[in-house]
Design a protein around this motif. Structure first.
Motif, mmCIF file in Angstrom:
data_model
loop_
_atom_site.group_PDB
_atom_site.id
_atom_site.type_symbol
_atom_site.label_atom_id
_atom_site.label_comp_id
_atom_site.label_asym_id
_atom_site.label_seq_id
_atom_site.Cartn_x
_atom_site.Cartn_y
_atom_site.Cartn_z
ATOM 1 N N TYR A 1 57.242 54.002 49.104
ATOM 2 C CA TYR A 1 57.671 54.812 47.969
ATOM 3 C C TYR A 1 56.871 56.105 47.862
ATOM 4 O O TYR A 1 57.420 57.165 47.523
ATOM 5 N N MET A 2 55.587 56.055 48.131
ATOM 6 C CA MET A 2 54.699 57.201 47.905
ATOM 7 C C MET A 2 54.611 58.141 49.105
ATOM 8 O O MET A 2 53.858 59.130 49.049
ATOM 9 N N ARG A 3 55.320 57.876 50.169
ATOM 10 C CA ARG A 3 55.273 58.742 51.361
ATOM 11 C C ARG A 3 55.633 60.175 50.993
ATOM 12 O O ARG A 3 56.602 60.432 50.287
ATOM 13 N N GLY A 4 54.810 61.093 51.468
ATOM 14 C CA GLY A 4 55.056 62.501 51.230
ATOM 15 C C GLY A 4 54.492 63.022 49.926
ATOM 16 O O GLY A 4 54.531 64.232 49.671
ATOM 17 N N GLU A 5 53.946 62.133 49.087
ATOM 18 C CA GLU A 5 53.370 62.571 47.812
ATOM 19 C C GLU A 5 51.956 63.104 48.034
ATOM 20 O O GLU A 5 51.202 62.588 48.860
ATOM 21 N N ASP A 6 51.580 64.118 47.275
ATOM 22 C CA ASP A 6 50.202 64.591 47.298
ATOM 23 C C ASP A 6 49.290 63.505 46.717
ATOM 24 O O ASP A 6 49.635 62.855 45.726
ATOM 25 N N GLY A 7 48.131 63.331 47.334
ATOM 26 C CA GLY A 7 47.193 62.328 46.831
ATOM 27 C C GLY A 7 47.552 60.915 47.227
ATOM 28 O O GLY A 7 47.295 59.971 46.482
ATOM 29 N N TYR A 8 48.127 60.745 48.429
ATOM 30 C CA TYR A 8 48.556 59.420 48.898
ATOM 31 C C TYR A 8 47.364 58.454 48.951
ATOM 32 O O TYR A 8 47.428 57.335 48.427
ATOM 33 N N ALA A 9 46.256 58.883 49.561
ATOM 34 C CA ALA A 9 45.067 58.031 49.658
ATOM 35 C C ALA A 9 44.446 57.810 48.279
ATOM 36 O O ALA A 9 43.940 56.722 47.975
ATOM 37 N N ARG A 10 44.461 58.835 47.456
ATOM 38 C CA ARG A 10 43.924 58.709 46.101
ATOM 39 C C ARG A 10 44.682 57.633 45.317
ATOM 40 O O ARG A 10 44.083 56.830 44.599
ATOM 41 N N PHE A 11 46.005 57.611 45.489
ATOM 42 C CA PHE A 11 46.824 56.611 44.813
ATOM 43 C C PHE A 11 46.387 55.206 45.210
ATOM 44 O O PHE A 11 46.182 54.334 44.352
ATOM 45 N N PHE A 12 46.229 54.959 46.504
ATOM 46 C CA PHE A 12 45.863 53.620 46.945
ATOM 47 C C PHE A 12 44.424 53.271 46.592
ATOM 48 O O PHE A 12 44.091 52.088 46.423
ATOM 49 N N SER A 13 43.566 54.267 46.468
ATOM 50 C CA SER A 13 42.199 53.969 46.020
ATOM 51 C C SER A 13 42.228 53.437 44.599
ATOM 52 O O SER A 13 41.538 52.459 44.271
ATOM 53 N N TYR A 14 43.028 54.052 43.732
ATOM 54 C CA TYR A 14 43.168 53.556 42.360
ATOM 55 C C TYR A 14 43.814 52.163 42.350
ATOM 56 O O TYR A 14 43.406 51.281 41.589
ATOM 57 N N PHE A 15 44.820 51.987 43.185
ATOM 58 C CA PHE A 15 45.530 50.709 43.262
ATOM 59 C C PHE A 15 44.572 49.589 43.672
ATOM 60 O O PHE A 15 44.579 48.498 43.096
ATOM 61 N N ASN A 16 43.743 49.846 44.681
ATOM 62 C CA ASN A 16 42.789 48.839 45.142
ATOM 63 C C ASN A 16 41.732 48.536 44.094
ATOM 64 O O ASN A 16 41.357 47.379 43.886
ATOM 65 N N LEU A 17 41.243 49.577 43.428
ATOM 66 C CA LEU A 17 40.248 49.363 42.383
ATOM 67 C C LEU A 17 40.839 48.547 41.238
ATOM 68 O O LEU A 17 40.151 47.690 40.654
ATOM 69 N N PHE A 18 42.094 48.788 40.946
ATOM 70 C CA PHE A 18 42.744 48.009 39.891
ATOM 71 C C PHE A 18 42.786 46.527 40.260
ATOM 72 O O PHE A 18 42.458 45.665 39.435
ATOM 73 N N VAL A 19 43.197 46.214 41.480
ATOM 74 C CA VAL A 19 43.279 44.810 41.901
ATOM 75 C C VAL A 19 41.901 44.154 41.836
ATOM 76 O O VAL A 19 41.757 43.021 41.348
ATOM 77 N N ALA A 20 40.869 44.853 42.311
ATOM 78 C CA ALA A 20 39.506 44.314 42.254
ATOM 79 C C ALA A 20 39.087 44.054 40.806
ATOM 80 O O ALA A 20 38.510 43.000 40.493
ATOM 81 N N SER A 21 39.389 44.992 39.912
ATOM 82 C CA SER A 21 39.022 44.833 38.499
ATOM 83 C C SER A 21 39.768 43.665 37.864
ATOM 84 O O SER A 21 39.193 42.895 37.083
ATOM 85 N N MET A 22 41.040 43.533 38.193
ATOM 86 C CA MET A 22 41.831 42.449 37.624
ATOM 87 C C MET A 22 41.317 41.087 38.100
ATOM 88 O O MET A 22 41.298 40.108 37.335
ATOM 89 N N LEU A 23 40.869 41.023 39.343
ATOM 90 C CA LEU A 23 40.320 39.772 39.866
ATOM 91 C C LEU A 23 38.989 39.437 39.203
ATOM 92 O O LEU A 23 38.684 38.259 38.961
ATOM 93 N N VAL A 24 38.175 40.452 38.917
ATOM 94 C CA VAL A 24 36.941 40.216 38.170
ATOM 95 C C VAL A 24 37.266 39.651 36.790
ATOM 96 O O VAL A 24 36.610 38.722 36.298
ATOM 97 N N LEU A 25 38.295 40.194 36.171
ATOM 98 C CA LEU A 25 38.703 39.760 34.832
ATOM 99 C C LEU A 25 39.044 38.272 34.811
ATOM 100 O O LEU A 25 38.613 37.541 33.914
#
Length: 629
Positions: A106-130
């Motif tokens: 879905y995000m192909r071609g969007e500016d900040g592609y890596a930035r998006f996945f960095s936030y996505f990964n941090l979210f999953v890690a935070s949710m697992l801590v929760l």
């Protein structure tokens, strides 16, 4: 299960690599890191689940280190795996992995592609801590982490100021709930001397005996949960949160973060049981929320906002179940909702791309002829949302909630729950109508926007898996889920034996009214849509539609009660009134100096006139005093 910490570590490493690399990483590398890290986390969660089942559901604790010591308070960084946390990590990593795969397309071609996945990964890690944290302080760390990631992801397209305001709104409203949660933690520590979750749950009935403390602690916990799970009065942020990319809506606002409140109330259920009036209040709030959200979804035109309000509504069902002590039914609906709502959100993302980022459903149309796979996904997801009987997973979870709410009212003799059952049935009626409206308008009729062909395995594979799980196949998970929840000491619903024979009758009521809503939706939008538009164009219809579209005006109310007074106060304090008060003293002195210096002209004639005038005044005063004597 000594490797349990890896479920958190893998997405955390993914976040660090993606955040460090940012624009230096190609899209393929960023996707490999972002998707792969969550895939590894899901694999670890799977192995942990297998070992957990083989160990007959024995809870596992993993101490990692002491987080901090403050006086007599010590918080560990430890993980606790039982049936409830296993359900949560399975949902977070499993559904999250599928959403990550879809997002890589879905995000192909969007500016900040890596930035998006960095936030996505941090979210999953935070949710697992929760969900894995063995104490409420660690839960709160993950709680704040997912709040931060939600803010970052909602405002991902920050070049549009409206998206930034939506992110700020979500962050601010959920922070209000977080303050209540923090107060609850203070109260719990005051009563128990620890924030260890297992200790609190096991000893609440013997140590939380003060009814006032129990009342306020339970209320603060629920208000904290209501903020994250978008329940009245802290629900206004969720619809605006659709400003983020669609995979964000699927992960955060359907399958994970918004269910954190449900998890919290079920995790600390013994605290709530010490305040039965709060349990009743939770069910009432859930029922009101599902009804308000259902009406709001009826008139929305943005495809994602329709699904956002339906999410709010389904969360209302979960809280209604928790308040009726039907914890297992609420948690199973949480799982099934993750399946079919993730399916609907991801499918809507594909529709949006197919129509060149158009989100207004009335500018779509005719998609059935163009993409029957997407129609099948929407039909299955919508059917599960509307709880079509026997063939969708939503039937097995939602109807269990309605039945158990009704039975709880008759078991306890509290008539409120009987009323709430009918509110839930009315919500199901509305759900059927707006679900059919959404599918009919998008997939049938005239094509109003040119269709763009979409393809790719990372597009259709996650949708196909979620579609299968949203059918009756997903209901096969019900028995194992209820078993592991029972082993986690999450109570199974109990009722008197004489009510059992009413079960099918109550289910027939619920199913019949939901199907009636579907039939009415077909009549209104497939055959009599002209009459609907005529009614909507009348002053009465337009007024009602405006009230529903604004979700009964909570935003306007909060703007009037909170925002405007705050801005007025900020303007007043912005001028620093305290400093202004002190500045009055030099201002008076300066004014007196200016007045006296104004009389120093250097003219003898004016001085003589002034002296003469003063003499006259004194003479007059003396005469007046003499006469008075």
């Amino acid at each position: 299960m000594s490797y349990l910490y890896l479920t958190i570590l893998f997405p955390l490493i993914g976040f660090i690599l993606l955040a460090a690399g940012r624009d230096k990483l190609s899209e393929n590398v960023a996707a490999l890191i972002g998707v792969g890290s969550v895939g590894l986390s899901a694999l670890v969660a799977l192995f942990a689940g297998i070992e957990f089942v083989q160990a007959d559901g024995t809870a596992y604790n993993q101490y990692l280190w002491t987080w901090f010591n403050v006086g007599d308070f010590s918080a560990t960084f430890g993980l606790h795996l039982d049936g409830l946390s296993l359900l949560m990590i399975g949902m977070i990593t499993g559904v999250g992995f599928l959403i990550h795969i879809f997002a890589s397309w879905y995000m192909r071609g969007e500016d900040g592609y890596a930035r998006f996945f960095s936030y996505f990964n941090l979210f999953v890690a935070s949710m697992l801590v929760l969900v894995l944290g063995d104490n409420l302080a660690l839960l709160f760390l993950g709680w704040e982490g997912v709040g931060l990631c939600s803010y970052l992801l909602i405002g991902f397209y920050y070049s549009n100021p409206a998206n930034g305001w939506a992110a700020i709104k979500a962050f601010t409203v959920t922070r209000v709930g977080d303050v209540f949660l923090l107060i609850a933690l203070f109260l719990l520590y005051q009563q128990f001397g620890t924030l260890d979750t297992v200790y609190i749950v096991e000893n609440a009935k013997t140590m939380l005996t003060d009814s006032n403390i129990a009342f306020w602690t339970a209320l603060m916990l629920f208000l904290g949960a209501a903020g994250k799970s978008a329940q009245i009065p802290l629900q206004t942020w969720l619809a605006d949160a659709m400003a983020g990319p669609t995979p964000v809506s699927a992960l955060i606002h359907a399958a994970t973060m918004v269910t954190a409140g449900v998890y919290l109330t079920c995790r600390t259920y013994t605290v709530f049981q010490m305040a039965p009036e709060i349990l009743q209040f939770i069910s009432i709030v859930g029922a009101v929320t599902l009804l308000v959200a259902g009406f709001a979804a009826l008139v929305q035109t943005d495809i994602k906002r329709i699904l956002a309000y339906s999410t709010m509504s389904q969360l209302g069902y979960m809280f209604m179940a928790v308040g009726a002590e039907a914890y297992q039914a609420g948690l199973f609906h949480m799982l099934t909702h993750a399946f079919f709502k993730a399916l609907l959100f991801l499918s809507s993302g594909a529709v949006i791309l197919a129509y060149h980022h158009e989100q207004n459903i009335f500018k779509m149309g005719g998609l059935f002829k163009r993409n029957k796979f997407l129609f099948a996904c929407f039909a299955i997801g919508g059917g599960a949302l509307a709880a079509l009987p026997f063939i969708t997973v939503g039937f097995f979870s939602k109807d269990a909630i309605l039945w158990q709410v009704w039975a709880h009212g008759h078991t306890t003799g509290i008539e409120t729950y009987g009323t709430l059952f009918w509110v839930g049935v009315a919500g199901a009626f509305l759900t059927s109508i707006y679900t059919f409206r959404l599918i009919w308008v998008v997939f049938f009729g005239e094509e109003k926007t040119h269709y763009h062909e979409i393809k790719g395995v990372s597009y259709w594979l996650p949708l196909a898996i979620l579609a299968v799980l949203s059918t009756a196949v997903g209901a096969l998970l019900q028995t194992p889920v209820l078993n592991i929840l029972t082993e986690a000491n999450i109570p199974a619903f109990t009722m008197t034996a004489d009510l059992e024979h009413y079960k099918h009758t109550i289910e027939l009521y619920a199913v019949g009214i939901a199907l009636t809503g579907l039939v009415l939706g077909i009549i209104l939008f497939a055959f009599a849509y002209g009459s609907v538009k005529k009614l909507a164009n009348t002053s009465f219809g337009a007024g009602v539609a405006h009230i529903w579209r604004s979700a009964f005006g909570f935003d306007a109310l909060y703007d009037l009660v909170f925002v405007k007074p705050y801005l007025l106060l900020a303007r007043i304090l912005g001028r620093d009134p305290v400093d202004g008060l002190w500045l009055m003293i030099p201002a008076v002195v300066k004014g007196g100096h200016k007045f006296t210096s104004w009389r120093q002209t250097g003219s003898l004639r004016e001085y003589a006139s002034s002296i003469a005038l003063g003499v006259v005044v004194l003479v007059i005063i003396l005469i007046v005093k003499q006469v008075g004597l």
